[in-house]
Design a protein around this motif. Structure first.
Motif, PDB file in Angstrom:
ATOM      1  N   VAL A 264     -26.763 -72.427  34.727  1.00  0.00           N
ATOM      2  CA  VAL A 264     -26.980 -73.630  35.543  1.00  0.00           C
ATOM      3  C   VAL A 264     -27.328 -73.294  36.993  1.00  0.00           C
ATOM      4  CG1 VAL A 264     -25.982 -75.809  36.323  1.00  0.00           C
ATOM      5  CG2 VAL A 264     -25.474 -74.956  34.027  1.00  0.00           C
ATOM      6  N   PRO A 265     -26.655 -72.334  37.643  1.00  0.00           N
ATOM      7  CA  PRO A 265     -27.008 -72.040  39.036  1.00  0.00           C
ATOM      8  C   PRO A 265     -28.445 -71.578  39.236  1.00  0.00           C
ATOM      9  CG  PRO A 265     -24.831 -71.180  38.565  1.00  0.00           C
ATOM     10  CD  PRO A 265     -25.406 -71.624  37.243  1.00  0.00           C
ATOM     11  N   GLN A 266     -29.103 -71.145  38.165  1.00  0.00           N
ATOM     12  CA  GLN A 266     -30.511 -70.766  38.301  1.00  0.00           C
ATOM     13  C   GLN A 266     -31.341 -71.924  38.853  1.00  0.00           C
ATOM     14  OE1 GLN A 266     -32.027 -67.887  38.390  1.00  0.00           O
ATOM     15  NE2 GLN A 266     -33.008 -67.452  36.428  1.00  0.00           N
ATOM     16  N   LEU A 267     -30.970 -73.147  38.490  1.00  0.00           N
ATOM     17  CA  LEU A 267     -31.667 -74.321  39.008  1.00  0.00           C
ATOM     18  C   LEU A 267     -31.472 -74.447  40.514  1.00  0.00           C
ATOM     19  CD1 LEU A 267     -30.561 -76.825  36.226  1.00  0.00           C
ATOM     20  CD2 LEU A 267     -32.703 -75.530  36.327  1.00  0.00           C
ATOM     21  N   TYR A 268     -30.284 -74.113  40.978  1.00  0.00           N
ATOM     22  CA  TYR A 268     -30.005 -74.179  42.413  1.00  0.00           C
ATOM     23  C   TYR A 268     -30.774 -73.090  43.157  1.00  0.00           C
ATOM     24  CZ  TYR A 268     -25.973 -76.452  40.179  1.00  0.00           C
ATOM     25  OH  TYR A 268     -25.164 -77.224  39.380  1.00  0.00           O
ATOM     26  N   PHE A 316     -19.443 -81.438  40.739  1.00  0.00           N
ATOM     27  CA  PHE A 316     -20.090 -80.947  39.518  1.00  0.00           C
ATOM     28  C   PHE A 316     -20.761 -79.600  39.758  1.00  0.00           C
ATOM     29  CE2 PHE A 316     -24.092 -80.529  37.177  1.00  0.00           C
ATOM     30  CZ  PHE A 316     -23.621 -80.508  35.869  1.00  0.00           C
ATOM     31  N   MET A 317     -21.487 -79.479  40.874  1.00  0.00           N
ATOM     32  CA  MET A 317     -22.168 -78.222  41.179  1.00  0.00           C
ATOM     33  C   MET A 317     -21.165 -77.103  41.389  1.00  0.00           C
ATOM     34  SD  MET A 317     -25.230 -79.640  43.657  1.00  0.00           S
ATOM     35  CE  MET A 317     -26.017 -78.039  43.851  1.00  0.00           C
ATOM     36  N   GLY A 318     -20.043 -77.410  42.043  1.00  0.00           N
ATOM     37  CA  GLY A 318     -19.028 -76.388  42.238  1.00  0.00           C
ATOM     38  C   GLY A 318     -18.464 -75.887  40.920  1.00  0.00           C
ATOM     39  N   ILE A 319     -18.250 -76.802  39.983  1.00  0.00           N
ATOM     40  CA  ILE A 319     -17.740 -76.408  38.657  1.00  0.00           C
ATOM     41  C   ILE A 319     -18.755 -75.526  37.936  1.00  0.00           C
ATOM     42  CG2 ILE A 319     -17.109 -77.287  36.376  1.00  0.00           C
ATOM     43  CD1 ILE A 319     -15.957 -79.762  37.814  1.00  0.00           C
ATOM     44  N   THR A 320     -20.031 -75.900  38.005  1.00  0.00           N
ATOM     45  CA  THR A 320     -21.056 -75.100  37.322  1.00  0.00           C
ATOM     46  C   THR A 320     -21.210 -73.726  37.967  1.00  0.00           C
ATOM     47  OG1 THR A 320     -22.817 -76.102  38.676  1.00  0.00           O
ATOM     48  CG2 THR A 320     -22.331 -77.132  36.551  1.00  0.00           C
ATOM     49  N   ILE A 321     -21.057 -73.657  39.282  1.00  0.00           N
ATOM     50  CA  ILE A 321     -21.122 -72.353  39.948  1.00  0.00           C
ATOM     51  C   ILE A 321     -19.950 -71.481  39.516  1.00  0.00           C
ATOM     52  CG2 ILE A 321     -20.879 -71.207  42.194  1.00  0.00           C
ATOM     53  CD1 ILE A 321     -22.568 -73.497  43.379  1.00  0.00           C
ATOM     54  N   GLN A 322     -18.792 -72.087  39.399  1.00  0.00           N
ATOM     55  CA  GLN A 322     -17.604 -71.328  39.006  1.00  0.00           C
ATOM     56  C   GLN A 322     -17.695 -70.797  37.579  1.00  0.00           C
ATOM     57  OE1 GLN A 322     -13.957 -73.550  39.191  1.00  0.00           O
ATOM     58  NE2 GLN A 322     -12.667 -71.805  38.647  1.00  0.00           N
ATOM     59  N   HIS A 323     -18.216 -71.612  36.676  1.00  0.00           N
ATOM     60  CA  HIS A 323     -18.167 -71.261  35.250  1.00  0.00           C
ATOM     61  C   HIS A 323     -19.465 -70.651  34.716  1.00  0.00           C
ATOM     62  CE1 HIS A 323     -14.210 -72.989  34.484  1.00  0.00           C
ATOM     63  NE2 HIS A 323     -14.557 -74.032  35.224  1.00  0.00           N
ATOM     64  N   PRO A 354     -21.016 -68.755  47.593  1.00  0.00           N
ATOM     65  CA  PRO A 354     -21.888 -69.555  46.708  1.00  0.00           C
ATOM     66  C   PRO A 354     -21.632 -71.059  46.802  1.00  0.00           C
ATOM     67  CG  PRO A 354     -21.052 -67.632  45.555  1.00  0.00           C
ATOM     68  CD  PRO A 354     -20.304 -67.702  46.851  1.00  0.00           C
ATOM     69  N   TYR A 355     -20.394 -71.437  47.115  1.00  0.00           N
ATOM     70  CA  TYR A 355     -20.064 -72.860  47.196  1.00  0.00           C
ATOM     71  C   TYR A 355     -20.525 -73.475  48.518  1.00  0.00           C
ATOM     72  CZ  TYR A 355     -17.067 -71.454  43.328  1.00  0.00           C
ATOM     73  OH  TYR A 355     -16.601 -70.953  42.133  1.00  0.00           O
ATOM     74  N   LEU A 356     -20.660 -72.656  49.541  1.00  0.00           N
ATOM     75  CA  LEU A 356     -21.083 -73.164  50.844  1.00  0.00           C
ATOM     76  C   LEU A 356     -22.528 -73.648  50.830  1.00  0.00           C
ATOM     77  CD1 LEU A 356     -19.483 -70.470  53.212  1.00  0.00           C
ATOM     78  CD2 LEU A 356     -18.590 -72.732  52.586  1.00  0.00           C
ATOM     79  N   TYR A 361     -28.312 -77.089  48.748  1.00  0.00           N
ATOM     80  CA  TYR A 361     -29.035 -77.301  47.496  1.00  0.00           C
ATOM     81  C   TYR A 361     -29.384 -78.780  47.310  1.00  0.00           C
ATOM     82  CZ  TYR A 361     -27.357 -72.627  46.004  1.00  0.00           C
ATOM     83  OH  TYR A 361     -27.094 -71.291  45.903  1.00  0.00           O
ATOM     84  N   GLN A 362     -28.404 -79.644  47.587  1.00  0.00           N
ATOM     85  CA  GLN A 362     -28.647 -81.078  47.414  1.00  0.00           C
ATOM     86  C   GLN A 362     -29.703 -81.579  48.387  1.00  0.00           C
ATOM     87  OE1 GLN A 362     -25.512 -83.924  46.517  1.00  0.00           O
ATOM     88  NE2 GLN A 362     -24.010 -82.274  46.624  1.00  0.00           N
ATOM     89  N   ALA A 363     -29.618 -81.132  49.637  1.00  0.00           N
ATOM     90  CA  ALA A 363     -30.598 -81.559  50.630  1.00  0.00           C
ATOM     91  C   ALA A 363     -32.001 -81.106  50.242  1.00  0.00           C
ATOM     92  CB  ALA A 363     -30.217 -81.007  52.007  1.00  0.00           C
TER      93      ALA A 363
END
Length: 453
Positions: A264-268, A316-323, A354-356, A361-363
């Motif tokens: 998932v983070p690949q999208l970010y 949601f993004m934080g969870i996907t980054i974590q997992h 990564p969470y910072l 990413y959203q912007a």
């Protein structure tokens, strides 16, 4: 004006030839992935069609193109002329991009061999430009995909299907872009067809979640309009399905190092990469940087509802980054790629880093949405992000080359980049190209090698 553009095109081709000559003069042996591709191409040139290196994971389209040039134009099969295969496709890139940009901008295409200035600038996009001088699949794959899309937009659907098959000979996941070619052509046609009230497809910027649901619910009513043109693309899908069954999977050769994942983070990473590389196209529209910044802030924090939505998406993004973050062995071990240093010196600096990036990413995502949606319908704007999902999600390795086709298709949808913005974009690309080429050619480190994307 057309003569000036032709002169610029000749200059573009001349610079490409000069850069290729320097690549061949400095890098005299196959490098990085070339030691796999070059011997395979040489085997095909000798007519050894049953020879195949099991470590190669992509189809033989690149080698077949080189053999075609070898047979038709009597090119020799050696490293220098094999690299020329890619540079020749780099010559074709501005011509195809001119047609694609004309489709999105709804303008008549200029005469042949007269690419637009915007197409010339976009053809110097750093990933495409760099790999136009090495024996890699990137540029031929990109050009074949764009040819497929252009043919579809011209209602030449059987030609688009044939070109789609050709594109899949360079990279398997190009089958996704065959579907994009079909969808993009049909959504534009329905949007401007008189009396089309079957498909609910409102302007994207003013659309909401309810409009999306109505669009999905209305899609079956539009099927009689959509299905007749789908036949050629169905043939491509059927052939691809047969290949997957025959090959017992999508990946050729070395499947162990290319296991599909849920990354998932690949999208970010993609949206961040697209913004860092393509910021002139994002900022230099009508109204300039201030307007796009104001619009992004409004989308993220303009009301309590939007603040809540931004918070939910952030969680949601934080969870996907974590997992779902993947520390790929190649990314951690190969210090000849820029991503090695970005990952170690930025993403691995601290566990919180990564969470910072989540607000950024959203912007970035909102900025691209606003720029693309300003002149498109809801479904036109959604179709590319939806098809990017199956392209990037399964890829476990952070690799800028994977972003090439998605970025070019995304950037082509931005239709109102101001002339000064195109100039800044070209200057920015030039700075990156000069820097990356200089480092690759002249900053080789003993015991490490040459640095590249």
């Amino acid at each position: 004006m057309s003569s000036d553009r032709r002169i610029l095109y000749v200059v573009y081709c001349g610079v490409a030839v000069a850069v290729l000559k320097e690549f061949n003069a400095v890098v005299t042996e196959p490098y990085m992935d070339e030691p796999f591709h070059v011997p395979q191409a040489l085997a095909y040139c000798r007519g050894e069609w049953s020879t195949w290196d099991p470590k190669i994971t992509t189809p033989p389209g690149l080698y077949m193109l080189s053999v075609l040039l070898h047979r038709v134009f009597m090119f020799k099969c050696n490293l220098n002329l094999l690299r020329l295969t890619n540079t020749l496709t780099l010559f074709a890139l501005p011509l195809v991009l001119t047609r694609l940009l004309g489709f999105h901008q709804r303008r008549r295409s200029p005469p042949k061999l007269t690419p637009s200035i915007e197409a010339l600038v976009l053809s110097s996009f750093p990933i495409a430009w760099f790999f136009g001088f090495l024996y890699y699949t990137e540029v031929p794959s990109l050009v074949s995909v764009l040819c497929t899309v252009v043919a579809a937009t011209q209602n030449k659907h059987w030609l688009a299907g044939l070109l789609g098959i050709v594109s899949c000979l360079f990279r398997q996941n190009n089958v996704i872009w065959v579907l994009y070619a079909y969808a993009a052509s049909q959504l534009m046609r329905l949007r401007f067809k008189r009396g089309n009230d079957k498909l609910h497809d409102p302007p994207a910027l003013g659309a909401g979640a309810g409009d999306f649901i109505r669009s999905i619910m209305s899609a079956p009513k539009a099927l009689p309009e959509l299905l007749p043109a789908f036949a050629p693309y169905a043939v491509v899908l059927a052939l691809f399905g047969g290949f997957v069954i025959w090959n017992d999977g999508i990946v050729l050769g070395d499947k162990s190092n290319h296991v599909p994942s849920f990354h998932v983070p690949q999208l970010y990473y993609f949206i961040a990469f697209a913004t860092i590389i393509g910021w002139p196209a994002v900022l230099c529209g009508e109204g300039g940087p201030l307007k796009i910044a104001t619009d992004v802030i409004s989308r993220m924090f303009g009301s309590k509802r939007r603040i809540l939505l931004t918070a939910i998406v952030s969680i949601f993004m934080g969870i996907t980054i974590q997992h779902f973050t993947i520390h790929h062995p190649f990314l951690l071990s190969d210090n000849r790629h820029f991503t090695f240093y970005i990952w170690r010196r930025v993403f691995m600096l601290h566990a919180a880093v990564p969470y910072l990036f989540i607000p950024g990413y959203q912007a970035c995502a909102w900025a691209w949405w606003i720029r693309v949606a300003s002149d498109q319908s809801l479904l036109q704007t959604l179709v590319l992000p939806v098809l990017i999902l199956p392209t990037l999600l399964p890829t476990p390795l952070l690799e800028p080359r994977y972003f090439l086709v998605p970025y070019i298709l995304l950037r082509a949808q931005v239709v109102d980049v101001q002339p000064y913005g195109i100039f800044v974009e070209g200057l920015w690309y030039m700075v990156i190209n000069v820097a990356t080429t200089y480092v690759f050619l002249y900053k080789e480190r003993v015991g490490v090698g040459r640095f590249m994307w």
